[in-house]
Design an enzyme around this catalytic site. Structure first.
Site, PDB file in Angstrom:
ATOM      1  N   ARG A   1       6.813   0.066   8.392  1.00 29.88           N
ATOM      2  CA  ARG A   1       6.965   1.032   9.486  1.00 29.88           C
ATOM      3  C   ARG A   1       7.520   0.377  10.741  1.00 29.88           C
ATOM      4  O   ARG A   1       7.609   1.011  11.790  1.00 29.88           O
ATOM      5  CB  ARG A   1       5.617   1.692   9.782  1.00 29.88           C
ATOM      6  CG  ARG A   1       5.116   2.571   8.645  1.00 29.88           C
ATOM      7  CD  ARG A   1       3.729   3.106   8.918  1.00 29.88           C
ATOM      8  NE  ARG A   1       3.324   4.045   7.874  1.00 29.88           N
ATOM      9  CZ  ARG A   1       2.055   4.388   7.624  1.00 29.88           C
ATOM     10  NH1 ARG A   1       1.068   3.874   8.355  1.00 29.88           N
ATOM     11  NH2 ARG A   1       1.779   5.250   6.669  1.00 29.88           N
TER      12      ARG A   1
ATOM     13  N   HIS B   1       5.629 -31.820   8.769  1.00 30.02           N
ATOM     14  CA  HIS B   1       5.166 -30.456   8.488  1.00 30.02           C
ATOM     15  C   HIS B   1       4.186 -30.456   7.319  1.00 30.02           C
ATOM     16  O   HIS B   1       3.254 -29.653   7.277  1.00 30.02           O
ATOM     17  CB  HIS B   1       6.361 -29.545   8.200  1.00 30.02           C
ATOM     18  CG  HIS B   1       7.343 -29.524   9.322  1.00 30.02           C
ATOM     19  ND1 HIS B   1       7.014 -29.068  10.580  1.00 30.02           N
ATOM     20  CD2 HIS B   1       8.633 -29.954   9.401  1.00 30.02           C
ATOM     21  CE1 HIS B   1       8.051 -29.192  11.379  1.00 30.02           C
ATOM     22  NE2 HIS B   1       9.050 -29.738  10.693  1.00 30.02           N
TER      23      HIS B   1
ATOM     24  N   GLY C   1       2.080  -0.854   6.281  1.00 34.69           N
ATOM     25  CA  GLY C   1       2.737  -0.209   7.416  1.00 34.69           C
ATOM     26  C   GLY C   1       3.204  -1.210   8.457  1.00 34.69           C
ATOM     27  O   GLY C   1       4.362  -1.206   8.885  1.00 34.69           O
ATOM     28  N   THR C   2       2.304  -2.072   8.855  1.00 35.30           N
ATOM     29  CA  THR C   2       2.639  -3.101   9.845  1.00 35.30           C
ATOM     30  C   THR C   2       2.879  -4.470   9.223  1.00 35.30           C
ATOM     31  O   THR C   2       3.372  -5.371   9.900  1.00 35.30           O
ATOM     32  CB  THR C   2       1.481  -3.275  10.845  1.00 35.30           C
ATOM     33  OG1 THR C   2       0.311  -3.650  10.091  1.00 35.30           O
ATOM     34  CG2 THR C   2       1.216  -1.993  11.627  1.00 35.30           C
TER      35      THR C   2
ATOM     36  N   ASP D   1       0.866  -1.178   0.000  1.00 38.70           N
ATOM     37  CA  ASP D   1       0.000   0.000   0.000  1.00 38.70           C
ATOM     38  C   ASP D   1       0.908   1.234   0.000  1.00 38.70           C
ATOM     39  O   ASP D   1       2.129   1.136  -0.211  1.00 38.70           O
ATOM     40  CB  ASP D   1      -1.005  -0.041   1.165  1.00 38.70           C
ATOM     41  CG  ASP D   1      -0.382   0.208   2.527  1.00 38.70           C
ATOM     42  OD1 ASP D   1       0.864   0.351   2.613  1.00 38.70           O
ATOM     43  OD2 ASP D   1      -1.123   0.274   3.522  1.00 38.70           O
TER      44      ASP D   1
ATOM     45  N   HIS E   1       8.594 -24.896   7.639  1.00 38.79           N
ATOM     46  CA  HIS E   1       7.555 -25.637   8.358  1.00 38.79           C
ATOM     47  C   HIS E   1       6.140 -25.390   7.842  1.00 38.79           C
ATOM     48  O   HIS E   1       5.289 -26.264   7.947  1.00 38.79           O
ATOM     49  CB  HIS E   1       7.599 -25.287   9.853  1.00 38.79           C
ATOM     50  CG  HIS E   1       8.753 -25.924  10.567  1.00 38.79           C
ATOM     51  ND1 HIS E   1       8.869 -25.953  11.944  1.00 38.79           N
ATOM     52  CD2 HIS E   1       9.857 -26.549  10.092  1.00 38.79           C
ATOM     53  CE1 HIS E   1      10.004 -26.570  12.283  1.00 38.79           C
ATOM     54  NE2 HIS E   1      10.620 -26.930  11.174  1.00 38.79           N
TER      55      HIS E   1
HETATM   56  C1  RB5 Z   1      -2.074   2.487   6.477  1.00 37.30           C
HETATM   57  O1  RB5 Z   1      -2.074   3.669   7.171  1.00 37.30           O
HETATM   58  C2  RB5 Z   1      -1.917   1.319   7.426  1.00 37.30           C
HETATM   59  O2  RB5 Z   1      -3.087   1.094   8.122  1.00 37.30           O
HETATM   60  C3  RB5 Z   1      -1.506   0.093   6.644  1.00 37.30           C
HETATM   61  O3  RB5 Z   1      -0.320   0.341   5.956  1.00 37.30           O
HETATM   62  C4  RB5 Z   1      -1.241  -1.173   7.425  1.00 37.30           C
HETATM   63  O4  RB5 Z   1      -0.389  -0.944   8.487  1.00 37.30           O
HETATM   64  C5  RB5 Z   1      -2.432  -1.959   7.807  1.00 37.30           C
HETATM   65  O5  RB5 Z   1      -2.341  -3.070   8.338  1.00 37.30           O
END
Ligand code: RB5
Length: 149
Positions: free
Chosen positions: A113, A137, A70-71, A12, A102
């Site tokens: 991020r 596995h 991001g995450t 994204d 596995h």
């Molecule tokens: C976008 O701001 C953020 O929500 C997205 O990149 C992600 O971290 C969602 O899981």
């Protein structure tokens, strides 16, 4: 038949720069990579990106897919809704290796991020160089597949 040595890459808006770095990195290692965007930094919903890449992997057009947001979590959740996809979020190289060995993961997700570029590239390498061990596995992965209905 899954296409060997081919990767699909997407993100994204939160991970455009890391995606470019990963593209350069894996291309230099000989992988044939299709970066399916997005090109701009405009807000792009991660579920759409994850689902598009996941469908391509599930259809056998790519051996693996790499997802970034991001995450790493949201895009992984979307990808795992597609039948045939086993995607894990990895923030360390051990997990990246193990989800191949596995879990026979066919997609990797990273949080742009959360980890720095150097670690992200090492995570990608760990994922791409590990091999599924099969055996017990394989039995467990078959159990995951059975849950898909
Ligand atoms: C976008 O701001 C953020 O929500 C997205 O990149 C992600 O971290 C969602 O899981």
């Amino acid at each position: 038949m899954t296409q060997p040595n081919r990767l699909v890459l997407t993100s994204d808006h939160a991970a455009i720069e890391l995606r470019r770095a990963i593209y350069d990195h894996v291309s230099a290692k000989g992988w044939e990579v299709d970066d399916i965007g997005p090109i701009t930094t405009e807000s792009t919903p991660y579920p759409e990106r994850g689902a598009e890449a996941a469908r391509l992997v599930a259809a056998g057009q790519y051996q693996f897919g790499i997802l970034l947001c991001g995450t790493g979590q949201g895009i992984m959740m979307a990808a795992n809704k597609v039948k045939g996809i086993r995607c894990g979020v990895c923030m360390d190289t051990f997990s990246a290796r193990m989800i191949r060995q596995h879990n026979d993961a066919n997609m990797l997700s990273i949080g742009a991020r959360v980890v720095g570029f150097g670690l992200a590239l090492d995570i990608v390498d760990a994922f791409l160089t590990a091999e599924f061990e099969g055996g017990r596995h394989g039995t467990r992965v078959d159990m995951i597949k059975a849950l898909e209905g």
